[in-house]
Design an enzyme around this catalytic site. Structure first.
Site, mmCIF file in Angstrom:
data_model
loop_
_atom_site.group_PDB
_atom_site.id
_atom_site.type_symbol
_atom_site.label_atom_id
_atom_site.label_comp_id
_atom_site.label_asym_id
_atom_site.label_seq_id
_atom_site.Cartn_x
_atom_site.Cartn_y
_atom_site.Cartn_z
ATOM 1 C CD GLU A 33 60.931 17.825 15.870
ATOM 2 O OE1 GLU A 33 60.218 18.366 16.721
ATOM 3 O OE2 GLU A 33 62.172 17.687 15.970
ATOM 4 C CG ASP A 38 56.809 23.832 22.716
ATOM 5 O OD1 ASP A 38 57.962 23.675 22.264
ATOM 6 O OD2 ASP A 38 55.864 23.074 22.454
#
Ligand SMILES: Cc1ncc(COP(=O)(O)O)c(C=O)c1O
Lengths: 406, 262
Positions: free
Chosen positions: B53, B64
């Site tokens: 990824e 995040d």
């Protein structure tokens, strides 16, 4: 006496969560079920007579509604031309319009069984309003605030802590409202089961822009009735400052159905619209996605969100509520920028001429309103949403220097 | 599912090798240094990654935690952006990278680039699929269509909070695999495998035959062992980026980190 103004403009949810092309729900999947719940529960609550009755009672007895609509005679004389009328949200408990939203959302959170409240704040007014209502209802409250804003709005930080809220400094990115909002959303992603996020402006993913606008529409609804009763006419133009756009959309909501009333939103031009040091998304930005919605945005060529600047912490935000983007594109509302120096001058002028220190956010609206009034006949009315009081900005104003002569 | 995009076919095949759980390292383009992307991609493959990824930095990454936020800030400070990250992916392919790659970026950078143009350019640069963490299934129609039109697989996300209806909607959008978020929260290194992750994996299997990649909070071999037979793949992000922070040779460090997980 006229009948009391209806509580709020209870419009239907925007179809698919969009105002034209703008709005939507661009958030991590984790919070989508909570947004689905809000989409279901908020309209139900706001339409429920028992919920409305409690909100009206608290607005009247706790918050201080209705707020006055005041004819500013000396400011009017100073600018010459149209009459300047001020919708005095600065007289609301906690000193700004933010309480209209915080009160409604905290009542909603209680109804939905949420046991913890979070909020972001820039100027501190929304954090203060949320901390206040949380104290009243004995709910734990965490307010995210950029380090830079904690410095320039230190009095509000202290007030929030007095009220029992936890103020969490945000040290990432710009250390202002943008990153405080990101931090609040991350908290929500992590604690979404028991936590309600009281977003502070008409921004964010659907249904927040609709919810905040609905709760703030009491400003425009009251002002329309008051002006008809006191000035005997509708305003030529409604003027309001635009950070995320909640006081503006609340004021505009009362007049959207009156085609003869113009709507003017005032953004922060900071150190000027030519350079990067401003916060004028609608005037200087282009559409993009931030904090869950598609709307005008200050961003670079790569789609990275830009750092903004305004002397006013409450306007220092790169995005804007999606309904304003639609109003801009359709031409129903017009948006202009006012810079730091003009706003500071208006702050002093309003102190000296009216004995009312405006919030620096509000001072931006006063500049545009004064310039407009000077071009209109004395019979015309310009309504300013006087979104908040200036106590919180005294240090900033003092640091900026002496009052201009006169 | 009669005509899957070729990228989706490659991703599904890479995750179906078994019997061990597939390791999917998450890298941030431009981290820890502007020129680290190609060596890190090659190192991930050398270490035995099934899929990589590749994250692109964004100024406001809502899903995040501190580690990936910081990595994104470092990458942005190096001038990393969509076009440059795609050029680095192209360079990695030219240098012999063969494992499938999923790009991971928040919506705005690729919206500004142009969704269709992005999918075309990403496919041409050697991407196999795409994942957009702030694009829930409800809003993902145009992006999924653009991906399919360019031959890219589309990855949809589900979370412990997702209702059965939402899991079904994500499964209907996805062509490559379902990214299962392991905990109610943002990215960041963690320990153990949360109960809610195992419960989610079960609900997802009941709703869809697509491969399941579990991510958020994974970084130790014992976690991957515990997931054996319960998920097809494990995505490891923050723990890897933390290991790269001080690494003298990020490519070698990536290979070593991935190898230790297997
Ligand atoms: C007094 C005042 N006015 C205006 C604003 C700007 O917010 P909005 O555009 O949502 O009304 C703020 C925000 O903090 C504020 O405190």
């Amino acid at each position: 006496m006229a009948e009391p103004a209806p509580l709020m403009a209870l419009t239907a949810l925007p179809p698919r969560g969009r105002y034209g092309a703008y709005g939507g729900q661009y958030v991590p999947e984790t919070v989508m079920p909570a947004l689905d719940e809000l989409v279901r529960e908020a309209p139900r609550a706001l339409a429920d007579p028992a919920f409305q009755a409690e909100l009206v009672r608290l607005q009247a007895t706790y918050a201080g509604r209705p707020t006055p609509c005041y004819f500013a005679e000396r400011l009017t004389a100073h600018h010459g031309g149209a009459q300047l009328w001020l919708k005095r949200e600065d007289l609301l408990h906690t000193g700004a319009h933010k309480l209209n939203n915080a009160l409604g959302q905290v009542l909603l959170a209680r109804r939905m069984g949420k046991r913890r409240i979070i909020a972001e704040t820039g100027a501190g007014q929304h954090g203060l309003a949320t901390a206040t209502v949380c104290a009243r209802f004995d709910l734990p409250c965490v307010v995210y605030m950029g380090e830079e804003d904690m410095r320039r709005q230190a009095v509000n930080v202290y007030k929030m802590r007095l009220l029992g809220a936890t103020v969490t400094p945000v040290t990432s990115g710009t250390r202002t409202l943008k990153d405080a909002t990101s931090a609040a959303i991350r908290d929500w992603v992590t604690n979404v089961g028991d936590t309600h996020y009281v977003i502070g402006s008409a921004v964010g993913p659907h249904p927040y822009p609709w919810l905040v606008r609905t709760l703030q529409s009491v400003i425009g609804r009251e002002a329309r009735q008051q002006l008809l009763a006191q000035a005997g006419r509708l305003p030529h133009t409604v003027v309001a400052c635009v950070g995320g756009g909640s006081n503006a959309i609340g004021a505009f909501a009362g007049f959207l159905a009156d085609p003869e009333v113009s709507l003017l939103g005032v953004e922060a031009a900071g150190r000027g619209l030519d350079g990067p040091d401003n916060a004028a998304s609608l005037v200087a930005g282009r559409p993009g996605i931030l904090h869950g919605a598609y709307s005008y945005l200050l961003q670079d060529q790569d789609g990275q969100v830009l750092e903004t600047h305004s002397v006013s912490a409450g306007l220092d935000y790169p995005g804007v509520g999606p309904e304003h983007s639609a109003l801009r594109d359709s031409g129903r509302a017009r948006y202009v920028g006012v810079d730091d120096a003009q706003a500071l001058a208006a702050f002093h002028r309003c102190c000296r001429l009216e004995g009312i220190p405006p919030a620096l956010e509000t001072a931006h609206a006063l500049v545009a309103a004064g310039e407009l009034a000077a071009t209109l006949p004395p019979a015309a009315v310009v309504l300013v949403c006087f979104s908040g009081r200036g106590d919180k900005d005294i240090d900033t104003v003092r640091a900026a220097g002496e009052a201009p002569p006169g | 599912m009669s005509s899957l995009p070729p990228g989706a076919v490659r991703l599904q095949a890479a995750l179906a090798v078994g019997p061990a759980i597939a390791v999917v390292p998450y890298l941030m383009a431009g981290y820890p240094a502007a020129e680290a992307t190609v060596p890190c991609l090659l190192g991930a493959a050398a270490g035995g990654a099934a899929v990589v990824e590749l994250g692109f930095p964004f100024s406001d990454p809502l899903a995040d935690g501190p580690t990936i936020q910081h990595a994104g800030q470092v990458a942005l400070a190096q001038g990393m952006g969509v076009a440059r990250a795609l050029a680095q992916l192209r360079a990695a392919r030219a240098a012999g990278l063969t494992v499938p790659v999923v790009t991971m970026t928040y919506l705005n950078p690729i919206w500004q680039y142009g969704l269709e143009r992005y999918c075309q350019d990403a496919a041409a640069a050697g991407a196999d699929g795409l994942l957009i963490p702030d694009l829930p299934a409800d809003e993902a129609g145009p992006a999924a269509a653009a991906a399919t039109a360019s031959g890219l697989g589309f990855v949809a996300m589900v979370a412990p909070t997702s209702t059965p209806a939402r899991i079904a909607a994500a499964a209907a959008r996805a062509t490559a695999f379902l990214y299962c978020v392991a905990r109610t929260g943002v990215t960041g290194a963690g320990d153990g495998v949360p109960e809610e992750a195992l419960a989610l994996l079960g609900r997802v299997r009941a709703a869809s035959p697509l491969p399941r990649a579990l991510g958020f909070g994974l970084g130790h071999r014992d976690q991957l062992v515990a997931l054996q037979g319960r998920a097809e793949a494990a995505v490891v992000g923050s723990a890897l980026l933390e290991a790269l922070a001080e690494a003298p040779d990020p490519g070698v460090a990536t290979a070593r980190f991935v190898r230790r997980l297997r």
